[in-house]
Design a protein around this motif. Sequence first.
Motif, PDB file in Angstrom:
ATOM      1  N   HIS A  70      45.064  45.770  40.305  1.00 12.42           N
ATOM      2  CA  HIS A  70      44.584  45.214  41.246  1.00 12.42           C
ATOM      3  C   HIS A  70      43.418  46.211  41.345  1.00 12.42           C
ATOM      4  CE1 HIS A  70      47.785  43.285  42.258  1.00 12.42           C
ATOM      5  NE2 HIS A  70      48.099  44.415  42.678  1.00 12.42           N
ATOM      6  N   LYS A  72      38.816  45.745  39.865  1.00 10.95           N
ATOM      7  CA  LYS A  72      37.862  45.533  40.238  1.00 10.95           C
ATOM      8  C   LYS A  72      37.223  45.784  39.284  1.00 10.95           C
ATOM      9  CE  LYS A  72      34.836  41.462  41.147  1.00 10.95           C
ATOM     10  NZ  LYS A  72      35.007  40.893  40.315  1.00 10.95           N
ATOM     11  N   SER A  75      33.474  40.965  35.898  1.00  9.24           N
ATOM     12  CA  SER A  75      34.184  40.372  37.038  1.00  9.24           C
ATOM     13  C   SER A  75      36.100  39.893  36.810  1.00  9.24           C
ATOM     14  CB  SER A  75      34.076  39.159  35.646  1.00  9.24           C
ATOM     15  OG  SER A  75      31.614  39.444  36.262  1.00  9.24           O
ATOM     16  N   THR A  77      39.893  41.352  37.168  1.00  7.92           N
ATOM     17  CA  THR A  77      40.336  42.413  38.001  1.00  7.92           C
ATOM     18  C   THR A  77      41.602  43.351  37.528  1.00  7.92           C
ATOM     19  OG1 THR A  77      39.679  41.642  40.007  1.00  7.92           O
ATOM     20  CG2 THR A  77      41.518  42.592  40.432  1.00  7.92           C
TER      21      THR A  77
END
Length: 79
Positions: A70, A72, A75, A77
């Motif tokens: 998870h 980031k 753009s 993740t």
Amino acid sequence: MWCDGSVGGGVGGGYVGGEDEQCSTECSRVARVTHVECVCPLITPKLAALIDVNKAVRVIEGCGRKVPRHYKCGSITTP
């Protein structure tokens, strides 16, 4: 700046395709030394649409680098 020249070798180069998704020696070296802070700003929505995130994670991990869940990055993740 410490990002200068650290990303170019890892974009599109060094990956040895196939079922096992292994890295070449050079790709593995680039994956280990490239700073995520240098790569993530380059991941635009347009580029992200071209990337299979699950495959990218497998290749990066196959090169000996951990990818947080998870996370980031630009753009994208990670799963």
